[in-house]
Design a protein around this motif. Structure first.
Motif, PDB file in Angstrom:
ATOM      1  N   GLU A  50      18.320   2.790  -0.413  1.00 19.71           N
ATOM      2  CA  GLU A  50      17.533   3.928  -0.862  1.00 19.71           C
ATOM      3  C   GLU A  50      17.825   5.122   0.033  1.00 19.71           C
ATOM      4  OE1 GLU A  50      13.358   3.208  -2.063  1.00 19.71           O
ATOM      5  OE2 GLU A  50      13.775   1.154  -1.484  1.00 19.71           O
ATOM      6  N   ARG A  51      17.626   6.311  -0.563  1.00 13.75           N
ATOM      7  CA  ARG A  51      17.899   7.507   0.230  1.00 13.75           C
ATOM      8  C   ARG A  51      16.722   7.830   1.140  1.00 13.75           C
ATOM      9  NH1 ARG A  51      15.215  11.595  -2.819  1.00 13.75           N
ATOM     10  NH2 ARG A  51      14.547  10.725  -4.810  1.00 13.75           N
ATOM     11  N   HIS A  52      15.606   7.125   0.953  1.00 14.91           N
ATOM     12  CA  HIS A  52      14.406   7.426   1.731  1.00 14.91           C
ATOM     13  C   HIS A  52      14.387   6.661   3.045  1.00 14.91           C
ATOM     14  CE1 HIS A  52      12.770   9.174  -1.934  1.00 14.91           C
ATOM     15  NE2 HIS A  52      13.146   8.086  -2.566  1.00 14.91           N
ATOM     16  N   HIS A  53      13.664   7.233   3.991  1.00 17.20           N
ATOM     17  CA  HIS A  53      13.353   6.481   5.189  1.00 17.20           C
ATOM     18  C   HIS A  53      12.312   5.432   4.823  1.00 17.20           C
ATOM     19  CE1 HIS A  53      15.416   9.592   7.590  1.00 17.20           C
ATOM     20  NE2 HIS A  53      15.575   8.594   8.428  1.00 17.20           N
ATOM     21  N   PRO A  54      12.141   4.421   5.688  1.00 15.05           N
ATOM     22  CA  PRO A  54      11.185   3.356   5.348  1.00 15.05           C
ATOM     23  C   PRO A  54       9.783   3.894   5.075  1.00 15.05           C
ATOM     24  CG  PRO A  54      12.542   2.680   7.191  1.00 15.05           C
ATOM     25  CD  PRO A  54      12.859   4.125   6.928  1.00 15.05           C
ATOM     26  N   TYR A  55       9.127   3.262   4.117  1.00 10.98           N
ATOM     27  CA  TYR A  55       7.783   3.689   3.716  1.00 10.98           C
ATOM     28  C   TYR A  55       6.931   2.448   3.511  1.00 10.98           C
ATOM     29  CZ  TYR A  55      10.139   2.677  -0.702  1.00 10.98           C
ATOM     30  OH  TYR A  55      10.868   2.065  -1.682  1.00 10.98           O
ATOM     31  N   SER A  56       5.644   2.693   3.334  1.00 18.42           N
ATOM     32  CA  SER A  56       4.713   1.592   3.133  1.00 18.42           C
ATOM     33  C   SER A  56       4.754   1.137   1.682  1.00 18.42           C
ATOM     34  CB  SER A  56       3.299   2.038   3.502  1.00 18.42           C
ATOM     35  OG  SER A  56       2.375   1.087   3.039  1.00 18.42           O
ATOM     36  N   ARG A  57       5.393  -0.002   1.445  1.00 13.24           N
ATOM     37  CA  ARG A  57       5.502  -0.479   0.069  1.00 13.24           C
ATOM     38  C   ARG A  57       4.157  -0.953  -0.506  1.00 13.24           C
ATOM     39  NH1 ARG A  57      10.118  -1.249  -2.135  1.00 13.24           N
ATOM     40  NH2 ARG A  57      11.224  -1.875  -0.267  1.00 13.24           N
ATOM     41  N   PRO A  58       3.324  -1.630   0.299  1.00 12.13           N
ATOM     42  CA  PRO A  58       2.054  -2.080  -0.290  1.00 12.13           C
ATOM     43  C   PRO A  58       1.231  -0.934  -0.872  1.00 12.13           C
ATOM     44  CG  PRO A  58       2.400  -3.177   1.805  1.00 12.13           C
ATOM     45  CD  PRO A  58       3.476  -2.122   1.681  1.00 12.13           C
ATOM     46  N   ALA A  59       1.361   0.258  -0.284  1.00 11.35           N
ATOM     47  CA  ALA A  59       0.548   1.382  -0.763  1.00 11.35           C
ATOM     48  C   ALA A  59       0.969   1.847  -2.155  1.00 11.35           C
ATOM     49  CB  ALA A  59       0.643   2.548   0.215  1.00 11.35           C
ATOM     50  N   LEU A  60       2.205   1.539  -2.544  1.00 11.29           N
ATOM     51  CA  LEU A  60       2.724   2.092  -3.797  1.00 11.29           C
ATOM     52  C   LEU A  60       1.919   1.642  -5.001  1.00 11.29           C
ATOM     53  CD1 LEU A  60       6.592   1.780  -3.331  1.00 11.29           C
ATOM     54  CD2 LEU A  60       5.098   3.710  -2.806  1.00 11.29           C
ATOM     55  N   SER A  61       1.466   0.406  -4.970  1.00 10.51           N
ATOM     56  CA  SER A  61       0.726  -0.107  -6.131  1.00 10.51           C
ATOM     57  C   SER A  61      -0.780   0.033  -5.926  1.00 10.51           C
ATOM     58  CB  SER A  61       1.086  -1.577  -6.372  1.00 10.51           C
ATOM     59  OG  SER A  61       0.887  -2.338  -5.197  1.00 10.51           O
ATOM     60  N   LYS A  62      -1.160   0.645  -4.826  1.00  7.41           N
ATOM     61  CA  LYS A  62      -2.585   0.799  -4.549  1.00  7.41           C
ATOM     62  C   LYS A  62      -2.926   2.282  -4.562  1.00  7.41           C
ATOM     63  CE  LYS A  62      -2.586  -3.566  -1.973  1.00  7.41           C
ATOM     64  NZ  LYS A  62      -1.139  -3.854  -1.883  1.00  7.41           N
ATOM     65  N   SER A  63      -3.208   2.851  -3.391  1.00  6.59           N
ATOM     66  CA  SER A  63      -3.661   4.239  -3.354  1.00  6.59           C
ATOM     67  C   SER A  63      -2.640   5.222  -3.930  1.00  6.59           C
ATOM     68  CB  SER A  63      -4.005   4.621  -1.918  1.00  6.59           C
ATOM     69  OG  SER A  63      -2.926   4.352  -1.059  1.00  6.59           O
ATOM     70  N   ALA A  64      -1.348   4.952  -3.699  1.00  5.47           N
ATOM     71  CA  ALA A  64      -0.333   5.936  -4.070  1.00  5.47           C
ATOM     72  C   ALA A  64      -0.314   6.227  -5.564  1.00  5.47           C
ATOM     73  CB  ALA A  64       1.047   5.463  -3.619  1.00  5.47           C
ATOM     74  N   LEU A  65      -0.756   5.261  -6.358  1.00  2.62           N
ATOM     75  CA  LEU A  65      -0.679   5.409  -7.807  1.00  2.62           C
ATOM     76  C   LEU A  65      -1.686   6.425  -8.332  1.00  2.62           C
ATOM     77  CD1 LEU A  65       1.177   4.037  -9.789  1.00  2.62           C
ATOM     78  CD2 LEU A  65      -0.570   2.331 -10.217  1.00  2.62           C
ATOM     79  N   VAL A  66      -2.784   6.589  -7.619  1.00  5.43           N
ATOM     80  CA  VAL A  66      -3.817   7.490  -8.123  1.00  5.43           C
ATOM     81  C   VAL A  66      -3.989   8.737  -7.264  1.00  5.43           C
ATOM     82  CG1 VAL A  66      -5.160   5.837  -9.445  1.00  5.43           C
ATOM     83  CG2 VAL A  66      -5.525   5.992  -7.004  1.00  5.43           C
ATOM     84  N   GLU A  67      -3.237   8.830  -6.156  1.00  6.87           N
ATOM     85  CA  GLU A  67      -3.326  10.019  -5.321  1.00  6.87           C
ATOM     86  C   GLU A  67      -2.458  11.117  -5.892  1.00  6.87           C
ATOM     87  OE1 GLU A  67      -2.014   8.856  -1.499  1.00  6.87           O
ATOM     88  OE2 GLU A  67      -3.938   7.977  -0.922  1.00  6.87           O
ATOM     89  N   SER A  68      -2.808  12.340  -5.553  1.00  8.43           N
ATOM     90  CA  SER A  68      -1.921  13.430  -5.910  1.00  8.43           C
ATOM     91  C   SER A  68      -1.078  13.761  -4.673  1.00  8.43           C
ATOM     92  CB  SER A  68      -2.736  14.646  -6.344  1.00  8.43           C
ATOM     93  OG  SER A  68      -3.613  15.009  -5.306  1.00  8.43           O
ATOM     94  N   GLY A  69      -0.209  14.719  -4.844  1.00  8.71           N
ATOM     95  CA  GLY A  69       0.603  15.122  -3.700  1.00  8.71           C
ATOM     96  C   GLY A  69       1.848  14.278  -3.563  1.00  8.71           C
TER      97      GLY A  69
END
Lengths: 63, 387
Positions: B39-58
């Protein structure tokens, strides 16, 4: 560098405490307590960053 | 340290690759370190993707992990395409080669797709959730509050369903059997299903046999002859280890990459995270979870540096999920059968601290909407029977 925790995000998983036990701990309620807020020595800085990296909710910031 | 490796390559830059790189440095490795990330991204928190990240804006920067301190040479946005374990060279998608004398395989896994298992028409847009790019796309697509069909009743499918419901979508989960039951057992699974149903979730327990597209809708045909349709089709049907680049390496056992209790495939090659299976008391298995990846990576890094002198993996199962207003953490082996011993609260009131004791003296403990330091939860799970 200063360690800060986003209290809204933090869920008390405790992985940070495992990574940096000398800098932070979970209290009896499961709330994170930053014992050393400002880190300067390289070993402490590394530990703080390692703690922030393992947080599954990215609730820790070191800046 | 002895004549250990001087040039280490880490393939994969999720939490496993990142933790391995950190652990190599912490373990005293001061040679050349290169990390390759597809991936072109630096490491990120994968667990958050299906949790808070799905409904957050920004943007997703809130879920990025802090900058690494391992002082490695980073190659982002390039995949490893081959491994010659005799010559000790990793081949890259851009035609380059990376020689090593120590290798960490942390290439992770990718989302399994319905199209791999059953007939899916070409014009069906099957969305999955695995990467930050998947999450951005999905979040964008649920903005207009489409009707959503989620195929898959595991934790990811249920978390995605919960996120879509919170975004205002009409959501149906299609699962073979009651959702979450295989993972958590019927007692716990039912708590989540009930919470979902109360919030308007629909659950269909029949196997999907075919997916087609009709009038802009994705139509999932089920084994019982019925159909479920939605504007958006999301599948969460497991993950597939990224072992394609290892096929001719001679390191795979059948299709599987298997490591020993110190993360070793062979003395100069270790592996960690979702890509590999490791020995557990329940047998050799893959456990594609965040904390599993972290624990494996720490062990594997030292396994590469110290061989037999490194500590063995003592994996402590830890699972958590957030969905339908329930926040759940468990320590110890799951699934659990039957109702728990209640230590605090009552799951009927949606806040409880629970324990299950097994015949062998082990125990599992779980907290539902109950804030508890995880070390305390671990102590509950190891507590011997009392009085």
């Amino acid at each position: 560098m200063k360690i800060t925790v986003d209290r809204v995000k933090c869920e008390g998983h405790g992985l940070c405490e495992e990574a940096a036990p000398s800098l932070m701990h979970l209290d009896d309620e499961g709330d994170l307590v930053i014992d050393v807020e400002t880190v300067t020595e390289q070993g402490d800085v590394d530990a703080a960053l390692a703690a922030a990296r393992v947080c599954p909710v990215a609730a820790l910031r070191v800046a | 340290m002895g004549p250990g490796p001087r040039r280490i390559v880490v393939v994969g830059y999720g939490i496993a690759g990142l933790t391995a790189a950190d652990s190599l440095r912490a373990g005293g490795f001061d040679g050349d370190l290169t990390v390759v990330g597809e991936e072109r991204h630096h490491p990120y928190s994968r667990p958050a993707l299906s949790k808070s990240a799905l409904v957050e804006s920004g943007d997703m920067t809130a879920h990025e992990l802090p900058a690494p301190t391992h002082d490695a040479f980073e190659r982002l946005g390039v995949a490893a395409t081959g491994l010659d374990a005799q010559r000790r060279v990793v081949a890259l998608a851009d035609g380059g080669e990376l020689p090593y004398d120590g290798l960490v395989i942390a290439s992770g896994s990718r989302a399994a797709r319905l199209a791999d298992r059953l007939p899916v028409a070409d014009d069906v847009d099957e969305l999955v959730l695995r990467t930050v790019d998947d999450a951005l796309l999905l979040r964008d697509r649920v903005q207009g509050q489409p009707s959503v069909v989620v195929v898959g009743g595991g934790p990811l499918g249920m978390e995605v369903a919960s996120g879509c419901l919170a975004a205002g979508c009409d959501v149906t989960v299609v699962a073979q059997g009651r959702p979450l039951t295989r993972l958590l057992g019927p007692f716990l699974a039912e708590l989540f299903v009930a919470a979902g149903l109360r919030r308007g979730l629909r659950v269909t327990t029949a196997a999907a046999v075919r997916v087609r597209s009709q009038g802009g809708l994705s139509v999932v045909e089920l084994a019982d002859g019925s159909t479920v349709s939605g504007d958006l089709l999301i599948s969460a049907v497991g993950d597939v280890p990224n072992t394609g680049w290892l096929v001719s390496s001679g390191l795979l056992a059948g299709d599987d990459l298997v490591v020993d209790s110190r993360g070793r495939v062979r003395p100069d090659v270790v592996a960690a995270g979702d890509v590999c299976a490791f020995p557990t008391p329940q047998g050799v298995r893959r456990i594609p979870l965040w904390t599993s990846a972290i624990e494996q990576s720490k062990v594997a890094a030292l396994g590469l540096l110290r061989g037999d002198e490194a500590a063995e993996l003592d994996y402590q199962p830890y699972f958590w999920t957030e969905q339908f207003g329930l926040n759940f953490k468990s320590v110890g082996v799951m699934p659990v059968a039957g109702p728990p011993e209640l230590i605090e609260g009552d799951p009927g009131d949606a806040a409880a601290l629970m324990r299950w004791r097994f015949a062998d003296g082990a125990a599992s403990a779980a907290a539902l909407n109950y804030r508890i330091p995880v070390p305390r939860l671990r102590r509950l799970a190891t507590a011997q029977a009392v009085g």
